[in-house]
Design a protein around this motif. Structure first.
Motif, PDB file in Angstrom:
ATOM      1  N   GLY A  42      -3.705  -9.253  31.685  1.00 51.78           N
ATOM      2  CA  GLY A  42      -4.130  -9.044  30.304  1.00 51.78           C
ATOM      3  C   GLY A  42      -4.955 -10.230  29.858  1.00 51.78           C
ATOM      4  N   SER A  43      -6.006  -9.969  29.095  1.00 52.20           N
ATOM      5  CA  SER A  43      -6.981 -11.018  28.795  1.00 52.20           C
ATOM      6  C   SER A  43      -7.394 -11.058  27.326  1.00 52.20           C
ATOM      7  CB  SER A  43      -8.234 -10.775  29.651  1.00 52.20           C
ATOM      8  OG  SER A  43      -9.295 -11.623  29.307  1.00 52.20           O
ATOM      9  N   LYS A  44      -7.966 -12.197  26.967  1.00 48.38           N
ATOM     10  CA  LYS A  44      -8.570 -12.357  25.647  1.00 48.38           C
ATOM     11  C   LYS A  44      -9.775 -11.428  25.473  1.00 48.38           C
ATOM     12  CE  LYS A  44     -10.060 -15.880  22.377  1.00 48.38           C
ATOM     13  NZ  LYS A  44     -10.400 -17.286  22.145  1.00 48.38           N
ATOM     14  N   THR A  72      -8.918  -6.459  27.420  1.00 51.17           N
ATOM     15  CA  THR A  72      -8.685  -5.479  28.469  1.00 51.17           C
ATOM     16  C   THR A  72      -7.468  -5.830  29.315  1.00 51.17           C
ATOM     17  OG1 THR A  72     -10.024  -6.526  30.192  1.00 51.17           O
ATOM     18  CG2 THR A  72     -11.170  -5.037  28.654  1.00 51.17           C
ATOM     19  N   ILE A  73      -7.016  -4.823  30.018  1.00 53.27           N
ATOM     20  CA  ILE A  73      -5.988  -4.954  31.039  1.00 53.27           C
ATOM     21  C   ILE A  73      -6.640  -4.487  32.331  1.00 53.27           C
ATOM     22  CG2 ILE A  73      -3.750  -4.087  31.835  1.00 53.27           C
ATOM     23  CD1 ILE A  73      -3.460  -3.431  28.649  1.00 53.27           C
ATOM     24  N   LYS A  74      -6.474  -5.255  33.376  1.00 56.23           N
ATOM     25  CA  LYS A  74      -7.030  -4.850  34.671  1.00 56.23           C
ATOM     26  C   LYS A  74      -5.886  -4.645  35.657  1.00 56.23           C
ATOM     27  CE  LYS A  74     -11.634  -6.777  34.189  1.00 56.23           C
ATOM     28  NZ  LYS A  74     -12.327  -5.519  34.055  1.00 56.23           N
ATOM     29  N   ILE A  75      -6.050  -3.604  36.465  1.00 57.70           N
ATOM     30  CA  ILE A  75      -5.126  -3.317  37.552  1.00 57.70           C
ATOM     31  C   ILE A  75      -5.870  -3.640  38.844  1.00 57.70           C
ATOM     32  CG2 ILE A  75      -3.705  -1.564  38.671  1.00 57.70           C
ATOM     33  CD1 ILE A  75      -3.853   0.020  35.979  1.00 57.70           C
ATOM     34  N   TRP A  76      -5.274  -4.509  39.658  1.00 57.24           N
ATOM     35  CA  TRP A  76      -5.908  -5.020  40.865  1.00 57.24           C
ATOM     36  C   TRP A  76      -5.114  -4.604  42.103  1.00 57.24           C
ATOM     37  CZ3 TRP A  76     -10.057  -8.434  39.815  1.00 57.24           C
ATOM     38  CH2 TRP A  76     -10.120  -8.952  38.509  1.00 57.24           C
ATOM     39  N   ASP A  77      -5.820  -4.400  43.209  1.00 54.81           N
ATOM     40  CA  ASP A  77      -5.180  -4.227  44.499  1.00 54.81           C
ATOM     41  C   ASP A  77      -4.878  -5.627  45.035  1.00 54.81           C
ATOM     42  OD1 ASP A  77      -5.043  -4.181  47.460  1.00 54.81           O
ATOM     43  OD2 ASP A  77      -5.421  -2.039  47.211  1.00 54.81           O
ATOM     44  N   LYS A  78      -3.603  -5.938  45.220  1.00 54.99           N
ATOM     45  CA  LYS A  78      -3.198  -7.279  45.652  1.00 54.99           C
ATOM     46  C   LYS A  78      -3.767  -7.640  47.024  1.00 54.99           C
ATOM     47  CE  LYS A  78       1.013  -9.820  46.689  1.00 54.99           C
ATOM     48  NZ  LYS A  78       2.462  -9.678  46.819  1.00 54.99           N
ATOM     49  N   GLU A  93      -8.735  -0.035  28.480  1.00 55.07           N
ATOM     50  CA  GLU A  93      -9.279  -0.472  27.198  1.00 55.07           C
ATOM     51  C   GLU A  93      -8.603   0.308  26.089  1.00 55.07           C
ATOM     52  OE1 GLU A  93     -13.576  -1.003  27.072  1.00 55.07           O
ATOM     53  OE2 GLU A  93     -13.613  -0.626  29.231  1.00 55.07           O
ATOM     54  N   GLY A  94      -8.357  -0.358  24.973  1.00 49.38           N
ATOM     55  CA  GLY A  94      -7.710   0.319  23.856  1.00 49.38           C
ATOM     56  C   GLY A  94      -7.190  -0.651  22.812  1.00 49.38           C
ATOM     57  N   HIS A  95      -6.940  -1.889  23.205  1.00 47.61           N
ATOM     58  CA  HIS A  95      -6.537  -2.890  22.225  1.00 47.61           C
ATOM     59  C   HIS A  95      -7.775  -3.376  21.471  1.00 47.61           C
ATOM     60  CE1 HIS A  95      -2.282  -3.381  22.989  1.00 47.61           C
ATOM     61  NE2 HIS A  95      -2.498  -3.429  24.295  1.00 47.61           N
ATOM     62  N   ILE A 105       1.958  -2.639  20.625  1.00 41.63           N
ATOM     63  CA  ILE A 105       2.411  -2.583  22.009  1.00 41.63           C
ATOM     64  C   ILE A 105       1.960  -1.230  22.525  1.00 41.63           C
ATOM     65  CG2 ILE A 105       4.429  -2.456  23.521  1.00 41.63           C
ATOM     66  CD1 ILE A 105       5.877  -4.218  21.414  1.00 41.63           C
ATOM     67  N   LYS A 106       1.309  -1.237  23.679  1.00 33.45           N
ATOM     68  CA  LYS A 106       0.856   0.026  24.262  1.00 33.45           C
ATOM     69  C   LYS A 106       1.586   0.258  25.579  1.00 33.45           C
ATOM     70  CE  LYS A 106      -3.706   0.238  22.102  1.00 33.45           C
ATOM     71  NZ  LYS A 106      -3.493   1.397  21.265  1.00 33.45           N
ATOM     72  N   ILE A 107       1.952   1.515  25.790  1.00 33.46           N
ATOM     73  CA  ILE A 107       2.568   1.942  27.035  1.00 33.46           C
ATOM     74  C   ILE A 107       1.536   2.812  27.742  1.00 33.46           C
ATOM     75  CG2 ILE A 107       4.498   3.170  28.083  1.00 33.46           C
ATOM     76  CD1 ILE A 107       6.046   2.561  25.418  1.00 33.46           C
ATOM     77  N   TRP A 108       1.224   2.446  28.988  1.00 35.33           N
ATOM     78  CA  TRP A 108       0.141   3.073  29.734  1.00 35.33           C
ATOM     79  C   TRP A 108       0.678   3.754  30.994  1.00 35.33           C
ATOM     80  CZ3 TRP A 108      -4.880   1.758  27.863  1.00 35.33           C
ATOM     81  CH2 TRP A 108      -4.937   0.666  26.988  1.00 35.33           C
TER      82      TRP A 108
END
Length: 139
Positions: free
Chosen positions: A78-80, A83-89, A99-101, A124-127
């Motif tokens: 989560g970032s300033k 956005t929230i990013k989902i990454w492949d480790k 995106e939504g905040h 608070i968002k649940i995704w």
């Protein structure tokens, strides 16, 4: 501080200092022998806890990374930049950007197929991790 310190929980002795970020470290998550860190330098680093070596640096956010979480082969950040990013480790690739905040994301958590985020926008968002859809917004 731009470092991460690993301490022996039994003795209190400093085991190792991880250096590599160019700005403050804002969040860390541990997954077995791996440490994931998010920083004000806009990056996420994946570290080998035993050697202190950087395995991979993830780039994609356009502002501070406030929070990181890990669940198996997935890293969530989560970032300033709002956005929230989902990454492949394993590959470091971005799987999806949520995106939504309307203000920066302070905190993220992941559990199976659900991501929860908290933002300065006072929500608070649940995704759904698989689709990127917002399941619910709590205000």
């Amino acid at each position: 501080d731009r470092t991460i310190k690993i301490w022996n929980k039994n003795t209190g002795a400093l085991v190792r200092t991880l250096e590599g970020h160019t700005d403050w470290v804002r969040s860390v998550a541990v997954d077995g022998d791996t440490i994931i860190s998010g920083s004000s330098d806009y990056t996420i680093k994946i570290w080998n806890k035993n050697t202190g070596e950087v395995i991979r640096t993830l780039q994609g956010h356009t502002s501070y990374v406030h929070s990181v979480a890990v669940d198996g082969y997935t890293i969530v950040s989560g970032s300033k930049d709002k956005t929230i990013k989902i990454w492949d480790k394993n590959t470091g690739d971005v799987i999806r950007t949520l995106e939504g905040h309307t203000s920066y994301v302070h905190s993220v958590a992941v559990d199976g197929y659900t991501i929860v985020s908290g933002s300065k926008d006072k929500t608070i968002k649940i995704w759904d991790k698989n689709t990127g859809d917002v399941i619910r917004t709590l205000e």
